[in-house]
Design a protein around this motif. Sequence first.
Motif, PDB file in Angstrom:
ATOM      1  N   GLY A 194       0.836  -1.195   0.000  1.00 50.59           N
ATOM      2  CA  GLY A 194       0.000   0.000   0.000  1.00 50.59           C
ATOM      3  C   GLY A 194       0.867   1.240   0.000  1.00 50.59           C
ATOM      4  N   SER A 195       0.242   2.395   0.157  1.00 54.89           N
ATOM      5  CA  SER A 195       0.961   3.667   0.246  1.00 54.89           C
ATOM      6  C   SER A 195       0.280   4.531   1.289  1.00 54.89           C
ATOM      7  CB  SER A 195       0.967   4.393  -1.112  1.00 54.89           C
ATOM      8  OG  SER A 195       1.650   3.667  -2.093  1.00 54.89           O
ATOM      9  N   GLU A 209       4.743   7.162   1.032  1.00 53.68           N
ATOM     10  CA  GLU A 209       5.663   6.107   1.441  1.00 53.68           C
ATOM     11  C   GLU A 209       5.012   4.757   1.210  1.00 53.68           C
ATOM     12  OE1 GLU A 209       7.112   6.101   5.439  1.00 53.68           O
ATOM     13  OE2 GLU A 209       8.055   8.062   5.231  1.00 53.68           O
ATOM     14  N   ARG A 210       5.847   3.744   0.943  1.00 55.12           N
ATOM     15  CA  ARG A 210       5.370   2.383   0.736  1.00 55.12           C
ATOM     16  C   ARG A 210       5.005   1.729   2.062  1.00 55.12           C
ATOM     17  NH1 ARG A 210       2.775   0.069  -3.203  1.00 55.12           N
ATOM     18  NH2 ARG A 210       3.977  -1.393  -4.472  1.00 55.12           N
ATOM     19  N   THR A 211       3.913   0.957   2.065  1.00 46.84           N
ATOM     20  CA  THR A 211       3.537   0.149   3.223  1.00 46.84           C
ATOM     21  C   THR A 211       3.398  -1.303   2.783  1.00 46.84           C
ATOM     22  OG1 THR A 211       1.155   0.487   2.880  1.00 46.84           O
ATOM     23  CG2 THR A 211       2.303   2.061   4.312  1.00 46.84           C
ATOM     24  N   TYR A 212       3.508  -2.216   3.747  1.00 44.59           N
ATOM     25  CA  TYR A 212       3.463  -3.648   3.434  1.00 44.59           C
ATOM     26  C   TYR A 212       2.561  -4.374   4.425  1.00 44.59           C
ATOM     27  CZ  TYR A 212       7.409  -2.710   0.391  1.00 44.59           C
ATOM     28  OH  TYR A 212       8.213  -2.207  -0.615  1.00 44.59           O
ATOM     29  N   THR A 213       1.716  -5.252   3.888  1.00 42.33           N
ATOM     30  CA  THR A 213       0.904  -6.147   4.711  1.00 42.33           C
ATOM     31  C   THR A 213       1.651  -7.464   4.847  1.00 42.33           C
ATOM     32  OG1 THR A 213      -1.117  -5.153   3.840  1.00 42.33           O
ATOM     33  CG2 THR A 213      -1.324  -7.295   4.917  1.00 42.33           C
ATOM     34  N   ASP A 214       1.852  -7.939   6.066  1.00 43.89           N
ATOM     35  CA  ASP A 214       2.645  -9.163   6.280  1.00 43.89           C
ATOM     36  C   ASP A 214       4.004  -9.036   5.610  1.00 43.89           C
ATOM     37  OD1 ASP A 214       0.696 -10.652   7.787  1.00 43.89           O
ATOM     38  OD2 ASP A 214      -0.409 -10.969   5.926  1.00 43.89           O
ATOM     39  N   GLY A 215       4.687  -7.947   5.906  1.00 46.11           N
ATOM     40  CA  GLY A 215       5.951  -7.644   5.250  1.00 46.11           C
ATOM     41  C   GLY A 215       6.970  -8.761   5.285  1.00 46.11           C
ATOM     42  N   PRO A 216       7.299  -9.340   6.449  1.00 46.87           N
ATOM     43  CA  PRO A 216       8.299 -10.414   6.480  1.00 46.87           C
ATOM     44  C   PRO A 216       7.880 -11.644   5.675  1.00 46.87           C
ATOM     45  CG  PRO A 216       7.992  -9.474   8.669  1.00 46.87           C
ATOM     46  CD  PRO A 216       6.909  -8.901   7.810  1.00 46.87           C
ATOM     47  N   LEU A 217       6.590 -11.951   5.659  1.00 39.72           N
ATOM     48  CA  LEU A 217       6.099 -13.112   4.916  1.00 39.72           C
ATOM     49  C   LEU A 217       6.361 -12.963   3.422  1.00 39.72           C
ATOM     50  CD1 LEU A 217       4.400 -15.749   4.682  1.00 39.72           C
ATOM     51  CD2 LEU A 217       2.371 -14.280   4.590  1.00 39.72           C
ATOM     52  N   TYR A 218       6.128 -11.756   2.903  1.00 36.49           N
ATOM     53  CA  TYR A 218       6.200 -11.558   1.455  1.00 36.49           C
ATOM     54  C   TYR A 218       7.448 -10.809   0.986  1.00 36.49           C
ATOM     55  CZ  TYR A 218       1.631 -13.532   0.765  1.00 36.49           C
ATOM     56  OH  TYR A 218       0.581 -14.414   0.698  1.00 36.49           O
ATOM     57  N   ALA A 219       8.362 -10.484   1.898  1.00 36.77           N
ATOM     58  CA  ALA A 219       9.576  -9.760   1.500  1.00 36.77           C
ATOM     59  C   ALA A 219      10.364 -10.470   0.400  1.00 36.77           C
ATOM     60  CB  ALA A 219      10.457  -9.511   2.723  1.00 36.77           C
ATOM     61  N   PRO A 220      10.481 -11.826   0.400  1.00 37.02           N
ATOM     62  CA  PRO A 220      11.218 -12.480  -0.688  1.00 37.02           C
ATOM     63  C   PRO A 220      10.518 -12.375  -2.042  1.00 37.02           C
ATOM     64  CG  PRO A 220      11.032 -13.917   1.238  1.00 37.02           C
ATOM     65  CD  PRO A 220      10.085 -12.783   1.446  1.00 37.02           C
ATOM     66  N   VAL A 221       9.269 -11.966  -2.044  1.00 38.93           N
ATOM     67  CA  VAL A 221       8.512 -11.787  -3.285  1.00 38.93           C
ATOM     68  C   VAL A 221       8.520 -10.318  -3.701  1.00 38.93           C
ATOM     69  CG1 VAL A 221       6.236 -11.981  -4.384  1.00 38.93           C
ATOM     70  CG2 VAL A 221       7.027 -13.760  -2.793  1.00 38.93           C
ATOM     71  N   THR A 222       8.129  -9.439  -2.789  1.00 36.34           N
ATOM     72  CA  THR A 222       7.971  -8.023  -3.119  1.00 36.34           C
ATOM     73  C   THR A 222       9.294  -7.286  -3.184  1.00 36.34           C
ATOM     74  OG1 THR A 222       7.735  -7.369  -0.788  1.00 36.34           O
ATOM     75  CG2 THR A 222       5.721  -7.966  -1.984  1.00 36.34           C
ATOM     76  N   GLY A 223      10.239  -7.636  -2.283  1.00 33.43           N
ATOM     77  CA  GLY A 223      11.401  -6.780  -2.082  1.00 33.43           C
ATOM     78  C   GLY A 223      10.966  -5.533  -1.332  1.00 33.43           C
ATOM     79  N   TYR A 224      11.755  -4.451  -1.432  1.00 33.57           N
ATOM     80  CA  TYR A 224      11.383  -3.201  -0.775  1.00 33.57           C
ATOM     81  C   TYR A 224      11.411  -2.062  -1.787  1.00 33.57           C
ATOM     82  CZ  TYR A 224      16.494  -2.517  -0.550  1.00 33.57           C
ATOM     83  OH  TYR A 224      17.830  -2.401  -0.856  1.00 33.57           O
TER      84      TYR A 224
END
Length: 485
Positions: free
Chosen positions: A64-65, A75-90
């Motif tokens: 999200g933003s 600014e960028r926001t993330y839902t379940d950031g650690p879960l999907y970090a290998p997919v989304t990146g930052y």
Amino acid sequence: MIRYIRRAAAFCLLLLVALLLNAARIQVFQADQLDDNPANRRRTIDRYDQPRGNILVGGKSVTGSKNTDEQLTYERTYTDGPLYAPVTGYASQTYGTTLIENAEDDILSGTDPLLAPLPLWDEITRSRQPGGNVATTVKDSMQRAAYAGLGGRRGAVAALEPSTGKILALVSTPSYDPERLSGTGSSVTDAWRQFNRARSQPMLNRAIRQTYPPGSTFKIVTAAAALDADVVEDPHAETDTPSPYVLPGTSTTLPNEARGCEYASLAEAIRVSCNTVMAHLGVDVGLDGMVKAARKFGFNDSGLRIPSGVARSNFDTDMSNDQLALSSIGQFNTTATPLQMAMVASAVANGGDLKYPYLVDRTTTRSGTTVHQNGPRPYHRAMSPRTATQLRQMMIDVVEQGTGSNAAIDGATVGGKTGTAQHGIDNSGTPYAWFISWAQAPNASRPAVAVAVVVEDAAAKRADISGGGSAAPIARAVMEAALRG
């Protein structure tokens, strides 16, 4: 008098022309150079003056933003950031972008010409479209099963749909929250420093950017090479491999962890994981044959992109026979990413036809209109259909009668291969636990998923690490999630 006025007018006209030419030089010919000048903050301000498009999993946004009311507005926001970090990146205002946030930045930021209503619209109007969305191939239930199974231990999971190449799960642990890197200021730099100094390397994407010795899981590649080259004609016939086996040109013997490996058949060597038989077969296939077979599965390909770049999995092309023997059982310099080993299992599951792996299903405008659709692409014919059929049965026997029993799923057909990869000086490091597998639902015409799991927990006791014990239950949980749909 009139003459002086004319001269003054001509001089003023010359100055005007010079001003116009200079303005044209700056605005037209030097525009890109000025835009790219690090001192020019306008491009950065423009980049963050509207919300970024979203990354979707199963139709739901995992990004999200937020409006910060600062100069760099969103600014960028993330839902379940650690879960999907290998997919989304930052996507960071300070440190840039990685993974999908990087590979699909033009779509997400709204600068891709495909988002415009008409060709050259943005160039003519000097405008920017609302950020588009990126729909991934990931299944939320499988991603969560893999993440929970690893339980924070160092390791990774990659799961593919064999018939298409869709990446259904991509997990790396320990992970990190990419939202902590989104903005600017001391909190962001502190988080960056913390992540990069951590011994567990949470920002390392172990699923696609880290390579490991694949150990006995590589024996599937060696078996495919031996069958395709007719080095083995009957997988159930005895081989001429003694136990222990002396590595060619040396006095070094290669032991087995399993029993009953002396003169064992290929099928038995896969079921109980005999080092001696598979090393001997690799030498019989020969260096050229083994290199060719490994390449068909994706080894030595430095250009693989999903769309993010994937680390090159290695099988040496210049070795002595003793080194080839070790390489053929996934040791020496043989290394692979978890995604690569999922591709090995996928090729067996899909009748030898290996599809190109991909993580982005489609990109769309903000309103949902499809801009680009991805689909299955052939990658390599990894082995003959006959060889794939034989290997499928061998992998089934591993789960039903061999070292991979912890991956069995009631009612489903499951094939697997365990691996415990030695590493470090004199193999003193804690072994890596591997498991590769595939699963097919009852009455289904083809397998639904292929999985690779690696666990590299340095805190574990050496005796407790094994592919069947540590990695197979994680693979089973991911496969169960896939079969539930």
